[in-house]
Write a protein that holds these residues in place. Structure first.
Motif, PDB file in Angstrom:
ATOM      1  N   PRO A  31       0.767  -1.166  -0.014  1.00 16.21           N
ATOM      2  CA  PRO A  31       0.004   0.104   0.073  1.00 16.21           C
ATOM      3  C   PRO A  31       0.883   1.132   0.013  1.00 16.21           C
ATOM      4  O   PRO A  31       0.499   2.439  -0.627  1.00 16.21           O
ATOM      5  N   THR A  32       2.004   1.146   0.604  1.00 17.49           N
ATOM      6  CA  THR A  32       2.851   2.427   0.767  1.00 17.49           C
ATOM      7  C   THR A  32       4.048   2.297  -0.108  1.00 17.49           C
ATOM      8  O   THR A  32       4.566   3.559  -0.445  1.00 17.49           O
ATOM      9  N   ASN A  33       4.149   1.100  -0.827  1.00 20.17           N
ATOM     10  CA  ASN A  33       5.359   0.863  -1.796  1.00 20.17           C
ATOM     11  C   ASN A  33       6.761   1.202  -0.995  1.00 20.17           C
ATOM     12  O   ASN A  33       7.848   1.382  -1.479  1.00 20.17           O
ATOM     13  N   LYS A  34       6.790   0.776   0.356  1.00 16.34           N
ATOM     14  CA  LYS A  34       8.078   1.448   1.051  1.00 16.34           C
ATOM     15  C   LYS A  34       8.789  -0.270   1.467  1.00 16.34           C
ATOM     16  O   LYS A  34       8.082  -1.073   1.853  1.00 16.34           O
ATOM     17  N   VAL A  35       9.985  -0.286   1.454  1.00 15.49           N
ATOM     18  CA  VAL A  35      10.859  -1.379   1.669  1.00 15.49           C
ATOM     19  C   VAL A  35      10.683  -1.593   3.261  1.00 15.49           C
ATOM     20  O   VAL A  35      11.208  -0.460   4.134  1.00 15.49           O
ATOM     21  N   VAL A  36      10.637  -2.775   3.737  1.00 18.04           N
ATOM     22  CA  VAL A  36      10.621  -2.742   5.371  1.00 18.04           C
ATOM     23  C   VAL A  36      12.119  -2.904   5.680  1.00 18.04           C
ATOM     24  O   VAL A  36      12.920  -3.815   5.230  1.00 18.04           O
ATOM     25  N   GLU A  48      -1.077  -2.671  12.603  1.00 19.06           N
ATOM     26  CA  GLU A  48      -2.092  -2.451  11.911  1.00 19.06           C
ATOM     27  C   GLU A  48      -2.922  -3.242  11.213  1.00 19.06           C
ATOM     28  O   GLU A  48      -4.255  -2.852  10.925  1.00 19.06           O
ATOM     29  N   LEU A  49      -2.551  -4.431  10.908  1.00 24.66           N
ATOM     30  CA  LEU A  49      -3.266  -5.564  10.256  1.00 24.66           C
ATOM     31  C   LEU A  49      -3.742  -6.502  11.387  1.00 24.66           C
ATOM     32  O   LEU A  49      -4.399  -7.542  10.903  1.00 24.66           O
ATOM     33  N   TYR A  87       8.490 -14.519   2.587  1.00 22.28           N
ATOM     34  CA  TYR A  87       7.528 -15.071   2.015  1.00 22.28           C
ATOM     35  C   TYR A  87       6.300 -15.776   2.912  1.00 22.28           C
ATOM     36  O   TYR A  87       5.134 -15.663   2.524  1.00 22.28           O
ATOM     37  N   ASP A  88       6.695 -16.129   4.055  1.00 18.85           N
ATOM     38  CA  ASP A  88       5.655 -16.406   5.240  1.00 18.85           C
ATOM     39  C   ASP A  88       4.927 -15.238   5.467  1.00 18.85           C
ATOM     40  O   ASP A  88       3.593 -15.361   5.528  1.00 18.85           O
ATOM     41  N   ARG A  94      -2.138 -11.385   2.466  1.00 18.55           N
ATOM     42  CA  ARG A  94      -2.311 -11.476   1.077  1.00 18.55           C
ATOM     43  C   ARG A  94      -2.593 -10.015   0.722  1.00 18.55           C
ATOM     44  O   ARG A  94      -3.240  -9.138   1.309  1.00 18.55           O
ATOM     45  N   ASN A  95      -2.113  -9.269  -0.444  1.00 18.46           N
ATOM     46  CA  ASN A  95      -1.945  -8.069  -1.092  1.00 18.46           C
ATOM     47  C   ASN A  95      -1.700  -7.165  -0.110  1.00 18.46           C
ATOM     48  O   ASN A  95      -1.603  -5.763  -0.362  1.00 18.46           O
TER      49      ASN A  95
END
Length: 102
Positions: A31-36, A48-49, A87-88, A94-95
């Motif tokens: 959603p923010t296109n930011k790298v963790v 937040e999720l 990947y986990d 999802r998304n």
């Protein structure tokens, strides 16, 4: 371990790695296109999720969601955070996240 088998003119067969084999992977919050870039950032996004910290283990960080049976387990040090862990997180959210080559 990916690659291509190459048959040389002298009869020698050799496996050569492809371009993507040595690329570093990063986890991206879509959603923010930011790298963790840290566990602090990841924990904030997961909260937040609806994810919560689970137990205080000296060897790993764990997150769970009360509404599911899923558990995310991560190594304590961020520099050991690898593509399997990324990947986990993607599969369980999802998304919201994706893994990209850098």
């Amino acid at each position: 371990m990916s690659g291509v088998w190459v048959f040389k003119s002298n009869g020698v067969v050799q496996r050569e790695s492809g371009d993507g084999a040595s690329r570093r992977k990063v986890l991206v919050h879509t959603p923010t296109n930011k790298v963790v870039t840290s566990y602090d950032m990841l924990e904030r996004l997961l909260k937040e999720l609806g994810w919560e910290r689970y137990l205080d283990d000296p060897y790993m960080l764990q997150f769970h969601k009360r509404s599911s049976v899923h558990l995310i387990s991560l190594p304590r040090e961020f520099n050991r955070f690898g593509s399997v862990h990324m990947y986990d997180i993607v599969v369980k959210n999802r998304n919201m996240f994706e893994v990209r080559d850098v």
